[in-house]
Write a protein that holds these residues in place. Structure first.
Motif, PDB file in Angstrom:
ATOM      1  N   PHE A 288       1.085  -1.393   0.335  1.00  0.00           N
ATOM      2  CA  PHE A 288      -0.342  -0.156  -0.100  1.00  0.00           C
ATOM      3  C   PHE A 288       0.870   1.337  -0.193  1.00  0.00           C
ATOM      4  O   PHE A 288       1.566   1.388   0.715  1.00  0.00           O
ATOM      5  CB  PHE A 288      -1.011   0.303   1.342  1.00  0.00           C
ATOM      6  CG  PHE A 288      -1.435   1.181   1.491  1.00  0.00           C
ATOM      7  CD1 PHE A 288      -1.773   1.789   0.230  1.00  0.00           C
ATOM      8  CD2 PHE A 288      -2.619   1.941   2.855  1.00  0.00           C
ATOM      9  CE1 PHE A 288      -3.041   3.199   0.585  1.00  0.00           C
ATOM     10  CE2 PHE A 288      -2.755   2.329   3.243  1.00  0.00           C
ATOM     11  CZ  PHE A 288      -3.045   3.524   1.838  1.00  0.00           C
ATOM     12  N   LEU A 309      -2.310   6.038   8.064  1.00  0.00           N
ATOM     13  CA  LEU A 309      -2.835   5.353   7.183  1.00  0.00           C
ATOM     14  C   LEU A 309      -1.774   4.131   7.411  1.00  0.00           C
ATOM     15  O   LEU A 309      -2.565   2.241   7.065  1.00  0.00           O
ATOM     16  CB  LEU A 309      -2.572   5.907   5.424  1.00  0.00           C
ATOM     17  CG  LEU A 309      -4.026   6.022   5.324  1.00  0.00           C
ATOM     18  CD1 LEU A 309      -3.560   7.381   3.711  1.00  0.00           C
ATOM     19  CD2 LEU A 309      -5.467   5.431   5.451  1.00  0.00           C
ATOM     20  N   LEU A 394      -9.001  12.350   5.608  1.00  0.00           N
ATOM     21  CA  LEU A 394      -8.742  10.963   5.864  1.00  0.00           C
ATOM     22  C   LEU A 394      -8.029  10.496   7.437  1.00  0.00           C
ATOM     23  O   LEU A 394      -7.933   9.130   7.610  1.00  0.00           O
ATOM     24  CB  LEU A 394      -7.449  10.904   5.049  1.00  0.00           C
ATOM     25  CG  LEU A 394      -7.522   9.588   4.005  1.00  0.00           C
ATOM     26  CD1 LEU A 394      -9.064   8.706   3.644  1.00  0.00           C
ATOM     27  CD2 LEU A 394      -6.416   9.683   3.038  1.00  0.00           C
ATOM     28  N   GLU A 396      -8.672  11.702   9.849  1.00  0.00           N
ATOM     29  CA  GLU A 396      -9.668  11.694  10.490  1.00  0.00           C
ATOM     30  C   GLU A 396     -10.563  10.920  10.362  1.00  0.00           C
ATOM     31  O   GLU A 396     -11.054  10.046  11.312  1.00  0.00           O
ATOM     32  CB  GLU A 396     -10.859  12.702  11.033  1.00  0.00           C
ATOM     33  CG  GLU A 396     -10.239  14.512  11.900  1.00  0.00           C
ATOM     34  CD  GLU A 396     -10.803  15.874  10.934  1.00  0.00           C
ATOM     35  OE1 GLU A 396     -12.305  15.903  10.558  1.00  0.00           O
ATOM     36  OE2 GLU A 396     -10.951  16.099  11.524  1.00  0.00           O
ATOM     37  N   ALA A 397     -11.095  10.381   9.239  1.00  0.00           N
ATOM     38  CA  ALA A 397     -11.777   8.914   9.063  1.00  0.00           C
ATOM     39  C   ALA A 397     -10.755   8.139   9.633  1.00  0.00           C
ATOM     40  O   ALA A 397     -11.646   6.854  10.668  1.00  0.00           O
ATOM     41  CB  ALA A 397     -11.846   9.002   7.599  1.00  0.00           C
ATOM     42  N   VAL A 398     -10.112   7.658   9.451  1.00  0.00           N
ATOM     43  CA  VAL A 398      -9.082   6.378   9.411  1.00  0.00           C
ATOM     44  C   VAL A 398      -8.715   6.785  11.286  1.00  0.00           C
ATOM     45  O   VAL A 398      -8.996   5.381  11.868  1.00  0.00           O
ATOM     46  CB  VAL A 398      -6.912   7.075   9.261  1.00  0.00           C
ATOM     47  CG1 VAL A 398      -6.761   5.589   9.649  1.00  0.00           C
ATOM     48  CG2 VAL A 398      -7.125   6.514   7.370  1.00  0.00           C
ATOM     49  N   PHE A 401     -11.991   5.414  12.145  1.00  0.00           N
ATOM     50  CA  PHE A 401     -12.633   3.644  11.696  1.00  0.00           C
ATOM     51  C   PHE A 401     -11.754   3.031  13.160  1.00  0.00           C
ATOM     52  O   PHE A 401     -11.929   1.585  13.407  1.00  0.00           O
ATOM     53  CB  PHE A 401     -11.853   2.911  10.422  1.00  0.00           C
ATOM     54  CG  PHE A 401     -11.731   2.148  10.383  1.00  0.00           C
ATOM     55  CD1 PHE A 401     -12.238   1.792   9.491  1.00  0.00           C
ATOM     56  CD2 PHE A 401     -10.321   2.277  10.176  1.00  0.00           C
ATOM     57  CE1 PHE A 401     -12.746  -0.072   9.205  1.00  0.00           C
ATOM     58  CE2 PHE A 401     -10.197   0.333   9.647  1.00  0.00           C
ATOM     59  CZ  PHE A 401     -11.070  -0.509   9.549  1.00  0.00           C
ATOM     60  N   ARG A 402     -10.462   3.440  13.236  1.00  0.00           N
ATOM     61  CA  ARG A 402      -9.521   3.125  14.629  1.00  0.00           C
ATOM     62  C   ARG A 402     -10.312   2.132  15.219  1.00  0.00           C
ATOM     63  O   ARG A 402      -9.760   2.000  16.569  1.00  0.00           O
ATOM     64  CB  ARG A 402      -8.093   3.385  14.649  1.00  0.00           C
ATOM     65  CG  ARG A 402      -6.708   3.089  13.482  1.00  0.00           C
ATOM     66  CD  ARG A 402      -6.665   2.431  12.929  1.00  0.00           C
ATOM     67  NE  ARG A 402      -5.806   1.534  12.113  1.00  0.00           N
ATOM     68  CZ  ARG A 402      -4.557   2.952  11.191  1.00  0.00           C
ATOM     69  NH1 ARG A 402      -4.236   3.735  11.905  1.00  0.00           N
ATOM     70  NH2 ARG A 402      -4.447   2.395  10.031  1.00  0.00           N
TER      71      ARG A 402
ATOM     72  N   ALA B 242     -13.171  11.032   2.171  1.00  0.00           N
ATOM     73  CA  ALA B 242     -11.948  10.442   2.745  1.00  0.00           C
ATOM     74  C   ALA B 242     -12.722   9.395   2.896  1.00  0.00           C
ATOM     75  O   ALA B 242     -11.877   8.356   3.272  1.00  0.00           O
ATOM     76  CB  ALA B 242     -11.512  11.578   3.768  1.00  0.00           C
ATOM     77  N   ASP B 243     -13.718   9.446   3.580  1.00  0.00           N
ATOM     78  CA  ASP B 243     -15.626   8.522   3.571  1.00  0.00           C
ATOM     79  C   ASP B 243     -14.909   7.052   2.356  1.00  0.00           C
ATOM     80  O   ASP B 243     -14.966   6.222   2.932  1.00  0.00           O
ATOM     81  CB  ASP B 243     -16.467   8.909   3.764  1.00  0.00           C
ATOM     82  CG  ASP B 243     -16.781   9.545   5.319  1.00  0.00           C
ATOM     83  OD1 ASP B 243     -15.720   9.003   6.531  1.00  0.00           O
ATOM     84  OD2 ASP B 243     -17.418   9.956   5.720  1.00  0.00           O
ATOM     85  N   VAL B 246     -11.483   5.748   2.257  1.00  0.00           N
ATOM     86  CA  VAL B 246     -11.520   4.735   3.505  1.00  0.00           C
ATOM     87  C   VAL B 246     -11.999   3.845   3.726  1.00  0.00           C
ATOM     88  O   VAL B 246     -11.548   1.928   4.089  1.00  0.00           O
ATOM     89  CB  VAL B 246     -12.197   5.540   4.910  1.00  0.00           C
ATOM     90  CG1 VAL B 246     -11.573   4.108   6.025  1.00  0.00           C
ATOM     91  CG2 VAL B 246     -11.049   6.513   5.620  1.00  0.00           C
ATOM     92  N   VAL B 254      -5.991  -3.236   3.562  1.00  0.00           N
ATOM     93  CA  VAL B 254      -4.783  -2.775   3.280  1.00  0.00           C
ATOM     94  C   VAL B 254      -4.839  -2.063   4.800  1.00  0.00           C
ATOM     95  O   VAL B 254      -3.657  -1.447   5.548  1.00  0.00           O
ATOM     96  CB  VAL B 254      -4.570  -1.594   2.414  1.00  0.00           C
ATOM     97  CG1 VAL B 254      -3.966  -3.106   1.537  1.00  0.00           C
ATOM     98  CG2 VAL B 254      -5.628  -0.910   1.542  1.00  0.00           C
ATOM     99  N   LEU B 255      -5.899  -1.303   5.210  1.00  0.00           N
ATOM    100  CA  LEU B 255      -5.889  -0.968   6.667  1.00  0.00           C
ATOM    101  C   LEU B 255      -6.066  -1.268   7.686  1.00  0.00           C
ATOM    102  O   LEU B 255      -7.170  -2.641   7.767  1.00  0.00           O
ATOM    103  CB  LEU B 255      -7.048   0.349   6.135  1.00  0.00           C
ATOM    104  CG  LEU B 255      -7.213   1.371   7.613  1.00  0.00           C
ATOM    105  CD1 LEU B 255      -5.587   2.140   6.574  1.00  0.00           C
ATOM    106  CD2 LEU B 255      -8.327   2.031   6.967  1.00  0.00           C
TER     107      LEU B 255
END
Lengths: 410, 256
Positions: A288, A309, A394, A396-398, A401-402, B242-243, B246, B254-255
Motif C-alpha cells: 500500500f 494510514l 482522511l 480523521e476518518a482513519v 475507523f480505528r 475521505a470516507d 477509507v 490494507v487498512l
C-alpha cells in the motif's frame, strides 16, 4: 441506451398531417428520383442543405445514407461480444486448481494456472477451482473455471496450513483429480502445494514453466538448469506457465464436498500479523503506497497522513526534484516500478512515466484538483478536491475507523 | 538457552559462474542458529565430506560440521530423518530450496511429514522459546510479518527475510573439522526418467491483441493505460471523499 429502434408516433403523425406547422421539417427530402424519360434526377439543393451532425456541425452526406434518420434513434455501438460457452456436462476427469486468491481475487499467476489447467483438461475434463474462505472474485467464468468449490469455515481463517491440507485431501478423495495444479508462489501456493505433496506422498514437479506433450519443464537448482520430466500428478507452476483463458466462457458451477472435512489438531497457532514499519519495506514490494506530487502544499500533513494510514511513502518526480522527498522514494520509469495492491496518488496528474511505474498496481486512488488529468483516467476511485483538506479529513476518518466508531458511509 | 538447534546445510552454486559456495539460504539458517544457540549449534550436511565449499560454513564460527556420507544423486531423506530423531533436536533450520540438483524445496516438508513435526515456512525471527513452545515471526510476501506460536520440536525453513549471514573467516574455516559419518545410501529414482539440461531462457510473453477490426487494433495499440470506468467523485466535501477512500482501503484489507 438500448439498441432497440423505437418508433416515435408523434413524429409519424406530424409527417402525415400536411396542416401541421412542423410538417415540412419532418418530410424526408427526396434527393433523387427517376425522371419521366428514365433519367435519374437529383435535387442538389436538398443535398447541400445538409443536416446537423451530433456535434452541432452541419454535415453534407452525398451518399444519401443519412437521409431520413432524423426520426429514428441512433444506434449505439455494438454490444460486448459474448464469448462461446464451454460446457462440460459430465466430466470424465477433473483438473484441480488451488489459486492463491491474493486479496480475494484471481491474480495474473492464478489466471495463467487456470489457462494451463484448461489446456490439460481439453474437451472432456473439467477444471475444478478450490477456494478457501470468502472471495471477491466475480469473473471465474471467463478465467476458465468449470466447477467451483468454495470451502468455508472458521478453521480456514488465518494461517492454518495443516487444515488447508486436510481440506485438499478431502477434495482428493471425492473428486480424484487427474492433476493438481498450484502456483509456485510465495503468496502461499508454493507452501501449500509442497505440504499437500508431502501429505499425499506425491513427488511434485516444481517451478514448472512449460507443459508440453506429456512432459513438463521446470527450473532446477538455482535457476541454472531445467529439469525435463514426465508430467507429474502434482504440478507447482511458476507464473506465465501458460496463456490465460481468453476465448471461452465457462460455467463455474458450484460443487460441494459430500462429507465435512475432519478438523486437524493445529500445532501452529496464529497470533495475528505484526505491525511492520512501512518505511522499512522496499518500495518495489510494498502493498500500500501513498504517493505525493506537485499538488501537495503541506508536506508535514502528508507524512502525518501516511503514518496514520500505515502506508509506504512514494513520490512523483516533481516532488523529488523539488526536494520534498528523497530520490529512493520516486515512483515511475526513472524511479521504482511498484507492485502495490493499492496505490494512492495525491496531487499527481499522471505523467506517462509515472503511469508506467504503477502499471502493475491493482487499485489506484487519485486525489486531484484537475478532473481531466491522466491519473484520474487510470484511477478506480478519484476524488476531485483540495489535497490538504482531503488529507486532513482522511486522518480523521482513519482515526474514527480505528477507534471503532465507523462513520456511516456518506 | 538450552534448546538444541540443528541447521541443515547444502552445497550452493554461484548464480553466474556456477562455482560451488556456501548456499545463500543455508548460510542464513546457520546464522540464525548461531544467534539462538551460539557455539552449541549443530550443523549437518548430507553429501561428500571432501567438498571444500563446506568449510565456508565452518568459517562462520563452528568447531565441527557433521557430514553424513552420501554419493551424489542419493536420497538423503531417510538418513537425515534418522539423524534428527536420534540427535534429539528441538529446532531444525534449513534453507528453502537447494541451489543445485532438483531444488524442489520438498526436503523440509518431507522431513516434517516423516518426523511428525510442525513446519514453519519463511522463519524470520525466533522471539522466545519456553515451556516447549516457540514464539516466532514468519516472513510474508511484501515485507509483512506474522507472529506464530508453535509446539517444539519444530522444523523451520528460512528465506531471504532471515538475518544476513556473517562473513566466513579463513582461519576457522581451515581449523574446523568435517566429521564424516558412514550411513546407509538410498538411491533417488528421479533422474531415471528426468534429465537436467542447461536452463533455456524463457520465451517472453507477447501481447496478443484479439481485435476484430482494424480500428480496434489501432485503439489497442495506441491506448494509454487506463482503469476504465473508475468512480469519479466531484463536488464532494473532503469528509465524503475521505470516507470513500477509507471504505475502499478497508474493502481491500490494507487498512489495519
Amino acid at each position: 441506451m438500448s439498441d432497440l429502434i423505437r418508433r416515435d408516433p408523434r413524429v409519424e403523425w406530424i409527417a402525415r398531417n400536411r396542416l401541421h406547422p412542423l410538417h415540412a421539417a419532418m418530410q424526408t427530402q427526396q434527393t433523387s428520383w427517376m425522371g419521366p424519360n428514365g433519367l435519374m434526377r437529383k435535387n442538389t439543393h436538398a443535398i447541400a442543405a445538409g443536416f446537423m451532425g451530433p456535434n452541432g456541425i452541419k454535415r453534407i452526406d452525398r451518399s444519401g445514407a443519412q437521409q431520413g434518420t432524423a426520426a429514428g434513434g441512433r444506434r449505439s455501438a455494438a454490444a460486448e461480444v459474448q464469448l462461446p460457452l464451454h460446457q462440460v456436462v459430465d466430466p470424465a476427469f477433473y483438473i484441480a486448481v488451488v489459486p492463491d486468491m491474493v486479496g480475494g481475487r484471481l491474480g495474473a499467476h492464478d489466471k495463467d494456472l487456470l489457462g494451463l489447467a484448461h489446456s490439460l483438461a481439453g474437451k472432456d475434463g473439467a477444471v475444478l477451482a478450490i477456494v478457501f474462505g470468502e472471495h471477491k472474485e466475480s469473473a471465474f467464468d471467463t478465467a476458465g473455471v468449470d466447477r467451483l468449490l468454495v470451502i468455508e469455515g472458521d478453521a480456514y481463517k488465518g494461517y492454518a496450513p495443516e487444515q488447508l491440507v486436510q481440506g485438499l485431501r478431502a477434495v482428493d478423495n471425492q473428486f480424484a483429480p487427474r492433476h493438481w495444479l498450484l502456483p509456485d508462489s510465495r503468496a502461499g501456493g508454493g507452501e501449500l502445494g509442497r505440504r499437500l505433496a508431502a501429505a499425499m506422498g506425491e513427488r511434485p514437479a516444481t517451478r514448472v514453466w512449460q507443459v508440453k506433450d506429456e512432459e513438463c519443464i521446470g527450473r532446477a537448482g538455482a535457476g541454472q538448469q531445467d529439469l525435463h520430466r514426465p508430467l507429474a500428478r502434482l504440478i507447482l507452476a511458476s507464473s506465465e506457465c501458460a496463456d490465460p483463458v481468453s476465448d471461452t466462457r465457462h460455467e463455474a458451477l458450484p460443487v460441494e464436498l459430500s462429507a465435512p472435512v475432519a478438523r486437524s489438531l493445529s500445532r501452529i497457532e496464529d497470533l495475528g500479523s505484526v505491525a511492520v514499519d512501512p518505511a522499512a519495506i522496499a518500495m518495489a514490494e510494498a502493498e500500500f503506497i501513498v504517493s505525493g506530487g506537485n499538488g501537495i502544499k503541506d508536506w508535514d500533513l502528508y507524512h502525518k497522513a501516511t503514518a496514520a494510514l500505515g502506508a509506504t511513502e512514494g513520490a512523483s518526480r516533481v516532488a523529488v526534484d523539488d526536494g520534498h522527498m528523497p530520490r529512493n522514494r520516486q515512483v515511475g520509469a526513472t524511479g521504482t516500478w511498484v507492485t502495490a495492491r493499492v496505490y494512492m496518488a495525491v496531487g499527481i496528474s499522471g505523467a506517462i512515466q509515472h503511469l508506467q511505474g504503477i502499471g502493475a498496481c491493482d487499485k489506484v486512488i487519485a486525489v486531484n484538483m484537475d478532473p481531466g488529468c491522466d491519473m484520474i483516467k487510470r484511477a478506480d476511485l478519484s476524488i476531485i478536491g483540495d489535497s490538504t483538506a482531503i488529507l486532513q479529513a482522511l486522518i480523521e476518518a482513519v482515526e474514527n475507523f480505528r477507534s471503532g466508531g465507523q462513520r456511516d458511509a456518506a | 538457552m538450552s534448546t538444541k538447534v540443528i541447521s541443515l546445510v547444502s552445497i550452493g552454486a554461484h548464480p553466474s559462474s556456477g562455482r560451488t559456495r556456501r548456499a545463500e539460504q543455508d548460510a542464513r539458517a546457520v546464522e540464525l542458529g548461531l544467534q539462538l544457540a551460539g557455539e552449541h549449534l549443530q550443523v549437518v550436511h548430507a553429501g561428500d565430506h571432501r567438498e571444500e565449499a563446506l568449510r565456508a560454513y565452518l568459517g562462520m564460527g563452528l568447531d565441527h560440521l557433521d557430514v553424513l556420507e552420501q554419493p551424489a544423486g542419493a536420497d538423503v531423506l531417510g538418513v537425515l530423518g534418522d539423524y534428527l530423531r536420534d540427535a534429539g533436536a528441538q529446532l531444525v533450520l534449513t534453507g528453502s530450496q537447494a541451489e543445485t540438483g532438483e531444488g524442489s524445496g520438498m526436503l523440509p516438508f518431507l522431513l516434517a511429514e516423516q518426523l511428525g513435526w510442525p513446519l514453519i515456512v519463511g522463519l524470520a525471527e525466533v522471539e522466545s522459546i519456553d515451556n516447549g513452545t516457540a514464539q516466532v515471526l514468519q516472513a510474508l510476501p511484501r515485507g509483512q510479518r506474522r507472529r506464530l506460536k508453535v509446539r517444539l520440536p519444530l522444523l523451520a525453513t528460512v528465506d531471504n527475510a532471515a538475518p544476513t549471514p556473517r562473513q566466513s573467516a579463513f582461519g576457522p574455516a581451515r581449523r574446523g573439522v568435517l566429521a564424516a559419518q558412514d550411513v546407509a545410501v538410498v538411491d533417488d529414482e528421479l533422474l531415471a526418467d528426468a534429465q537436467l539440461q542447461p536452463a533455456r531462457p524463457r520465451p517472453k510473453r507477447l501481447k496478443v491483441i484479439k481485435a476484430k477490426s482494424g480500428a480496434d487494433r489501432m485503439k489497442a495499440a495506441t491506448a494509454k493505460a487506463s482503469g476504465g470506468g473508475g468512480k469519479v467523485m466531484k463536488d464532494v466535501t473532503a469528509q465524503e471523499g475521505a470516507d470513500a477512500i477509507v471504505k475502499l482501503l478497508v474493502e481491500e484489507g490494507v487498512l489495519r
